[in-house]
Every structure is written in C-alpha cells, then in structure tokens.
Enzyme design. Structure first.
Site, PDB file in Angstrom:
ATOM      1  N   HIS A   6       0.851  -1.183   0.000  1.00 24.61           N
ATOM      2  CA  HIS A   6       0.000   0.000   0.000  1.00 24.61           C
ATOM      3  C   HIS A   6       0.894   1.243   0.000  1.00 24.61           C
ATOM      4  O   HIS A   6       2.115   1.128   0.086  1.00 24.61           O
ATOM      5  CB  HIS A   6      -0.903   0.000   1.242  1.00 24.61           C
ATOM      6  CG  HIS A   6      -0.111  -0.011   2.513  1.00 24.61           C
ATOM      7  ND1 HIS A   6       0.303  -1.191   3.104  1.00 24.61           N
ATOM      8  CD2 HIS A   6       0.395   0.992   3.272  1.00 24.61           C
ATOM      9  CE1 HIS A   6       1.011  -0.901   4.195  1.00 24.61           C
ATOM     10  NE2 HIS A   6       1.096   0.413   4.306  1.00 24.61           N
ATOM     11  N   HIS A  66       5.482   6.326  -1.776  1.00 21.75           N
ATOM     12  CA  HIS A  66       6.228   5.142  -2.224  1.00 21.75           C
ATOM     13  C   HIS A  66       5.489   3.884  -1.784  1.00 21.75           C
ATOM     14  O   HIS A  66       4.597   3.939  -0.939  1.00 21.75           O
ATOM     15  CB  HIS A  66       7.647   5.141  -1.652  1.00 21.75           C
ATOM     16  CG  HIS A  66       7.682   5.000  -0.165  1.00 21.75           C
ATOM     17  ND1 HIS A  66       7.522   6.069   0.697  1.00 21.75           N
ATOM     18  CD2 HIS A  66       7.831   3.908   0.628  1.00 21.75           C
ATOM     19  CE1 HIS A  66       7.583   5.643   1.950  1.00 21.75           C
ATOM     20  NE2 HIS A  66       7.751   4.328   1.938  1.00 21.75           N
TER      21      HIS A  66
END
Length: 179
Positions: free
Chosen positions: A41, A124
């Site tokens: 995620h 990220h």
C-alpha cells in the site's frame, strides 16, 4: 492500544508487478524481509499505537475529511536511503496530491494530540526491508530501476489497524474515506 495508519490501497495489477519485481531481486546475496504484495500500500500517515478512545475520536474527525481524487503512477525502484539503505521501494508520482492530503489530515488530527508530519511526504510502496545489505542488491536493482508498475486512480483512503506477528503484519480495515 491499536497500531493504526492511513493508506491508499493499490490495484491488483500494481500488486502483481510488486511481486514480479520482488522475484527479480530475490537472487541477490542481500537478506531482505519482503512485503507481501497482497498487503502492499501507500502509507499516508502513521498514527502509531493509540488508545481505543483516541481511535474513535480519529474516526469521528476523519469522517468529515474530504479530498480530491488523484491519478498516481507507480514506476521505478530504488534503495532508501541511498547511503546505508534499509528499504527497497517503488516510486510513486502523484503531482503533490499526497503532500496536500497529508497536510489536510494533519490539520484535523492535531487538535486530538496527533503530531503533524515533520518530514516531507514522499509517496512510495515498500517492497522489502533490508536486514543485511550486499552490493549484489544494487546491481540487481539496476535491471529493474525503471520498471513500470502501472497507473491508478485514488478515490478512497483507508484507516487500517496493524497487528504485528512473527509471520508479518496483519491488517484490518477500520474505516474508508471516499470522495
């Protein structure tokens, strides 16, 4: 106490690409703990260990939170930080959406005693945590550095509970905030 964070879920296609890149990097002499692609995620805001009472207040405040949808591109793989790397991550381009969204979240959560982020938000996807670095990892990374994972539209933010176990984290969705 509940360990909680806000996140953006990835599409199945992007998660499949995470798995493919991990496979390409597994054959190095470095020792890594790989993130299960099904759990991958983009973390927006980590709340840490908070009381059940605070969690309920967070849910109440965040039920009023609104945000704009975003287009994100996941492309590129790098080590972070560059010196003494501890993480392998996939880069995310969001045209500043994450930074703006986290600032809005910080504004709502600060009165509850949840500190604002002090670091600049860098979107990220963590692919793995480096336990023992080896130069072969950097060499392998050069082969996937520009890898295109895919694009996705973000219209939901999820508040997640994280339970750490010896087999890895177990995530449970607490609430979803949609546009």
């Amino acid at each position: 106490m509940v360990r909680a964070f806000f996140a953006v879920e990835l599409t199945d296609d992007i998660r499949n690409q995470c798995d493919a890149v991990q496979d390409m990097l597994r054959h190095t002499d470095a020792k890594l703990n790989w993130v299960n692609p099904a759990l991958a995620h983009i973390t927006l805001k980590f709340l840490g260990d908070i009381s059940d009472d605070l969690l309920h207040r967070v849910e109440g405040v965040m039920s009023e939170f609104s945000f704009d949808p975003a287009e994100m591109t996941v492309s590129g793989v790098q080590l972070h930080p560059r010196k003494r790397p501890r993480i392998v991550w996939a880069d995310v381009s969001d045209n500043g959406w994450g930074e703006t969204t986290v600032a809005g979240m910080d504004k709502l959560l600060a009165p509850l005693g949840i500190p604002s982020e002090t670091r600049i938000f860098t979107p990220h996807v963590t692919l793995g945590r480096i336990k023992r670095y080896d130069p072969s990892l950097r060499a392998a990374l050069e082969k996937v550095a520009g890898h295109a994972f895919g694009e996705m539209r973000v219209d939901t933010i999820t508040l997640k509970k994280s339970t750490l176990t010896p087999q890895g984290p177990v995530y449970e969705d607490i609430m979803e905030i949609t546009i």
